[in-house]
Design a protein around this motif. Sequence first.
Motif, mmCIF file in Angstrom:
data_model
loop_
_atom_site.group_PDB
_atom_site.id
_atom_site.type_symbol
_atom_site.label_atom_id
_atom_site.label_comp_id
_atom_site.label_asym_id
_atom_site.label_seq_id
_atom_site.Cartn_x
_atom_site.Cartn_y
_atom_site.Cartn_z
ATOM 1 N N SER A 226 0.816 -1.221 0.000
ATOM 2 C CA SER A 226 0.000 0.000 0.000
ATOM 3 C C SER A 226 0.847 1.268 0.000
ATOM 4 C CB SER A 226 -0.930 0.014 1.221
ATOM 5 O OG SER A 226 -0.178 0.074 2.420
ATOM 6 N N LEU A 227 2.131 1.169 0.339
ATOM 7 C CA LEU A 227 2.977 2.351 0.445
ATOM 8 C C LEU A 227 3.541 2.748 -0.924
ATOM 9 C CD1 LEU A 227 5.064 1.736 3.708
ATOM 10 C CD2 LEU A 227 3.155 3.312 3.386
ATOM 11 N N ARG A 228 3.406 4.016 -1.254
ATOM 12 C CA ARG A 228 4.039 4.573 -2.446
ATOM 13 C C ARG A 228 5.201 5.438 -1.975
ATOM 14 N NH1 ARG A 228 0.867 1.307 -3.786
ATOM 15 N NH2 ARG A 228 -0.497 1.316 -5.632
ATOM 16 N N LEU A 229 6.404 4.905 -2.106
ATOM 17 C CA LEU A 229 7.591 5.580 -1.600
ATOM 18 C C LEU A 229 8.129 6.562 -2.638
ATOM 19 C CD1 LEU A 229 9.401 2.427 -0.147
ATOM 20 C CD2 LEU A 229 8.078 4.100 1.138
ATOM 21 N N SER A 230 8.510 7.743 -2.176
ATOM 22 C CA SER A 230 9.047 8.761 -3.081
ATOM 23 C C SER A 230 10.147 9.542 -2.391
ATOM 24 C CB SER A 230 7.951 9.742 -3.521
ATOM 25 O OG SER A 230 6.892 9.092 -4.170
ATOM 26 N N VAL A 231 11.080 10.036 -3.194
ATOM 27 C CA VAL A 231 12.105 10.973 -2.731
ATOM 28 C C VAL A 231 12.022 12.219 -3.614
ATOM 29 C CG1 VAL A 231 14.571 11.424 -2.477
ATOM 30 C CG2 VAL A 231 13.647 9.181 -1.870
ATOM 31 N N VAL A 232 11.996 13.393 -2.972
ATOM 32 C CA VAL A 232 12.006 14.660 -3.710
ATOM 33 C C VAL A 232 13.342 15.332 -3.398
ATOM 34 C CG1 VAL A 232 10.853 16.860 -4.114
ATOM 35 C CG2 VAL A 232 9.504 14.834 -3.489
ATOM 36 N N PRO A 233 14.335 15.194 -4.270
ATOM 37 C CA PRO A 233 15.685 15.680 -3.972
ATOM 38 C C PRO A 233 15.872 17.144 -4.356
ATOM 39 C CG PRO A 233 15.694 14.537 -6.066
ATOM 40 C CD PRO A 233 14.271 14.483 -5.559
ATOM 41 N N GLY A 234 16.984 17.699 -3.900
ATOM 42 C CA GLY A 234 17.448 18.983 -4.393
ATOM 43 C C GLY A 234 16.782 20.210 -3.829
ATOM 44 N N LEU A 235 15.982 20.086 -2.781
ATOM 45 C CA LEU A 235 15.315 21.249 -2.204
ATOM 46 C C LEU A 235 16.177 21.869 -1.104
ATOM 47 C CD1 LEU A 235 11.660 19.871 -1.787
ATOM 48 C CD2 LEU A 235 12.576 21.234 -3.680
ATOM 49 N N GLY A 236 16.221 23.203 -1.052
ATOM 50 C CA GLY A 236 16.884 23.903 0.034
ATOM 51 C C GLY A 236 15.974 23.979 1.245
ATOM 52 N N PRO A 237 16.469 24.489 2.373
ATOM 53 C CA PRO A 237 15.674 24.520 3.608
ATOM 54 C C PRO A 237 14.339 25.237 3.456
ATOM 55 C CG PRO A 237 17.974 25.015 4.069
ATOM 56 C CD PRO A 237 17.837 24.996 2.580
ATOM 57 N N LEU A 238 14.331 26.432 2.885
ATOM 58 C CA LEU A 238 13.074 27.162 2.716
ATOM 59 C C LEU A 238 12.187 26.496 1.673
ATOM 60 C CD1 LEU A 238 14.389 30.833 2.819
ATOM 61 C CD2 LEU A 238 13.075 29.668 4.587
ATOM 62 N N GLU A 239 12.805 25.900 0.662
ATOM 63 C CA GLU A 239 12.025 25.211 -0.366
ATOM 64 C C GLU A 239 11.318 23.984 0.207
ATOM 65 O OE1 GLU A 239 14.396 26.020 -4.494
ATOM 66 O OE2 GLU A 239 15.390 24.756 -2.986
ATOM 67 N N ARG A 240 11.938 23.313 1.155
ATOM 68 C CA ARG A 240 11.263 22.168 1.787
ATOM 69 C C ARG A 240 10.009 22.630 2.526
ATOM 70 N NH1 ARG A 240 16.644 20.630 2.479
ATOM 71 N NH2 ARG A 240 16.802 21.449 4.598
ATOM 72 N N TYR A 241 10.117 23.733 3.252
ATOM 73 C CA TYR A 241 8.932 24.269 3.925
ATOM 74 C C TYR A 241 7.856 24.628 2.901
ATOM 75 C CZ TYR A 241 10.739 24.703 8.713
ATOM 76 O OH TYR A 241 11.186 24.442 9.980
ATOM 77 N N ALA A 242 8.263 25.281 1.820
ATOM 78 C CA ALA A 242 7.313 25.681 0.787
ATOM 79 C C ALA A 242 6.697 24.456 0.109
ATOM 80 C CB ALA A 242 8.005 26.571 -0.239
ATOM 81 N N TRP A 243 7.509 23.418 -0.126
ATOM 82 C CA TRP A 243 7.002 22.194 -0.762
ATOM 83 C C TRP A 243 5.908 21.565 0.100
ATOM 84 C CZ3 TRP A 243 5.987 17.113 -0.152
ATOM 85 C CH2 TRP A 243 5.815 16.338 -1.306
ATOM 86 N N VAL A 244 6.155 21.460 1.409
ATOM 87 C CA VAL A 244 5.151 20.875 2.303
ATOM 88 C C VAL A 244 3.886 21.729 2.311
ATOM 89 C CG1 VAL A 244 4.637 20.257 4.690
ATOM 90 C CG2 VAL A 244 6.885 19.746 3.745
ATOM 91 N N ASP A 245 4.060 23.042 2.337
ATOM 92 C CA ASP A 245 2.919 23.957 2.303
ATOM 93 C C ASP A 245 2.029 23.655 1.095
ATOM 94 O OD1 ASP A 245 1.204 26.190 2.325
ATOM 95 O OD2 ASP A 245 2.708 27.484 1.391
ATOM 96 N N GLU A 246 2.634 23.546 -0.083
ATOM 97 C CA GLU A 246 1.846 23.318 -1.287
ATOM 98 C C GLU A 246 1.345 21.881 -1.375
ATOM 99 O OE1 GLU A 246 3.363 25.083 -4.880
ATOM 100 O OE2 GLU A 246 4.594 26.502 -3.734
ATOM 101 N N ALA A 247 2.127 20.926 -0.836
ATOM 102 C CA ALA A 247 1.713 19.518 -0.886
ATOM 103 C C ALA A 247 0.453 19.271 -0.072
ATOM 104 C CB ALA A 247 2.847 18.619 -0.391
ATOM 105 N N LEU A 248 0.324 19.951 1.066
ATOM 106 C CA LEU A 248 -0.847 19.734 1.918
ATOM 107 C C LEU A 248 -2.132 20.154 1.220
ATOM 108 C CD1 LEU A 248 0.309 20.677 5.544
ATOM 109 C CD2 LEU A 248 0.153 18.439 4.457
ATOM 110 N N GLY A 249 -2.032 21.048 0.260
ATOM 111 C CA GLY A 249 -3.215 21.424 -0.502
ATOM 112 C C GLY A 249 -3.546 20.446 -1.619
ATOM 113 N N ARG A 250 -2.622 19.532 -1.921
ATOM 114 C CA ARG A 250 -2.804 18.601 -3.032
ATOM 115 C C ARG A 250 -3.115 17.177 -2.587
ATOM 116 N NH1 ARG A 250 0.286 19.916 -7.960
ATOM 117 N NH2 ARG A 250 0.833 22.130 -7.930
ATOM 118 N N ILE A 251 -2.723 16.832 -1.379
ATOM 119 C CA ILE A 251 -2.796 15.434 -0.942
ATOM 120 C C ILE A 251 -4.075 15.181 -0.152
ATOM 121 C CG2 ILE A 251 -1.597 15.742 1.270
ATOM 122 C CD1 ILE A 251 0.006 13.174 0.552
#
Length: 698
Positions: A226-251
């Motif tokens: 059931s697990l879909r494993l993923s890695v999102v590489p290459g993000l800087g510290p602020l970009e990781r925060y921004a990625w999570v912010d936008e991901a929560l609106g999509r998931i």
Amino acid sequence: MSNNKMSRPADALVEVADEHLDKVLHSMAGETAVAHDDQRTAVHALVAKRARVLVVQATGWGKSAVYWATTSAIRSLGGGPTLVVSPLLSLMRDQVKAAELAGLRSATINSANVGDWDTVMQNMESGDIDVLLVSPERLANPKFAQRIVPIIEHAGLIVIDEAHCISDWGFDFRPDYQRLSHILTASGATPVLATTATANKRVTADVAKQLGDSTLVLRGSLARSSLRLSVVPGLGPLERYAWVDEALGRIDGSGIIYVPTVADTERLSGFLASRGHRVVAYSGRLEAGERERVEDELRANQVKAVIATSALGMGYDKPDLSFCIHVGSPDSPVAYYQQVGRAGRAIERADAILLPAETDEDLWKFFATASIPDVDNIDTVLQTLKESGEPMSVPALEGITGIRRGRLESLLKIVAVEGAVERRDDGWRSTGTPYVYDEQKWAAIRTARAAEAELMRAYASGRGCLMEYLQRALDDSEPGPCGRCSVCTQELPLGGFDVSTESVNAAQVYLRGADVIIEPRKLWPKGVEDGRSGKIVGAGPGRALTYADSPGWRDVARVMSGPDLPLDAEIFDGVVSVLSRWRRQWQRPVAVVPMPSRRHRLMITDLATRIAKIGKLAIIDALEVTGPAPTDDAASLVKVQALVAGLHLKPGVTLPTDGPVLLVDDTYRSGWTMTIAAAILREAGVPAVLPLVVHQLP
């Protein structure tokens, strides 16, 4: 277990075991639930053979059904109650609910229900309780351990849950737990069940050896379809925060976002809340009632995500948890598997997404040796206890040995496993039993952890199928490409997206606007030679520009470890912003006092001078320091002794008595340097001291 019913022929006992296993499964999972073969094998062995069984199966497989079915069968046959040792409160709460579903009367003894202990023990002794769940920390208490001995002796079943914790090789090794497992399994007549979802071959063999040579090991595949494993590489510290912010609106659904530290839970949850997400922070610092509230809110989908440290991990049960995001990598793939295993237990798909961080390597190096004791420290502690002849408290040992408290406590627990020391109500004492430092074992553990870090490094860089990496780390019998992860499909999670500049900027603005409050030291360590003792009269609550490795100020740590230069305009303006927010809550200072510094005297003097100029305040160079500096890892008493001897008020200095002074420094770690400086200023007549630093270190 001496009841006549327990003396029935083995075939009759197997029939009873089957009857209760089916009944428990139906009560927990519905009338259509069917037992796994290994579930039947385990319950048969425990009920009919009074065996010792180790079950290593994936999260959600049904390990708890094994011990509830066994308990139900043994109780029906007149046997004693079950004693379950669980390492986490969240795990206990879920187990209580599961036991009740299985028709069993259960109770817990832990730090959150001290007032109920006597009643629970009485009910246990009278047979009114079928299951008692206890934390290892409670059993480590000498008085409590003594009281529970009769219960252990008359138990119908002993369960050691999350059994990887008792192995030196386990990712979450706990010496207290290992020592207690020896006590719990001392009786050869009582069946013992150990369970875990996170054990490779080495851990499995170690736990089985501790349980006994005849231990039945039931191990299944740990892969999770059931697990879909993923890695999102290459993000800087602020970009990781921004990625999570936008991901929560999509998931879809709700889930857990894991971060390395308590500070990260507060920073990320604060930012996400400021962006309109329903999130809450969770760590070991929360009171028990608050932890339970957060767990229940997540379970009821009242929050989108819980931002958590590893404190929310083992045993937390939410079958429809739809995602698990890691902002930064755990130190081993086994630890990672344990955490992502919370997701996708009763749904067809759950996303497990890793956002690697540039700080991961430092964390891996730290955890590789953090729990391994230093042989010289062991010798020092044992010699100190031997010479004392009486039990000593940890603070007293810290003061005499100079070993920092965290390391000292870990060391004592490890040595206690071998019986060289023991904990009493009034402290630790030497037993006289020699302790032999097994350098070969500890060296092998270092090597194993380095290998785990390399596996995690390969996983985070996407060198191959992600599920296969986890399977190999867990020594799964049939590792192979899963065909579902981001490496196999070459697809990023949630359709893949680029983080927006707006979200990145919002993260920086939020983090730079968050107050970092410095809480002052409150009590002097015992044994300070100049007579200081009890409550400290010194600094008030202070402020720092940034804490640890906050993404809001990435360059600060580099600047603080660099040459002695004035702060650049951006960092200085950040300090001024801190003061602007702070001034709403303080009595205006009348002067600025720079801390004397061995590393950054120019930086601190310049910072204090610029602050004084902007605020139109007096600047007073009041303090001087001499002698060697204490090391960063020195115990509190050692640091205080060195600082008391070396930090002084300059002769002839006149200090204000009509208002607070702002005490300025570059960094703040233990707080003792600023504490002693503030105490000196207060003793000289300054009515209040307000600490201000650029960088607070963990």
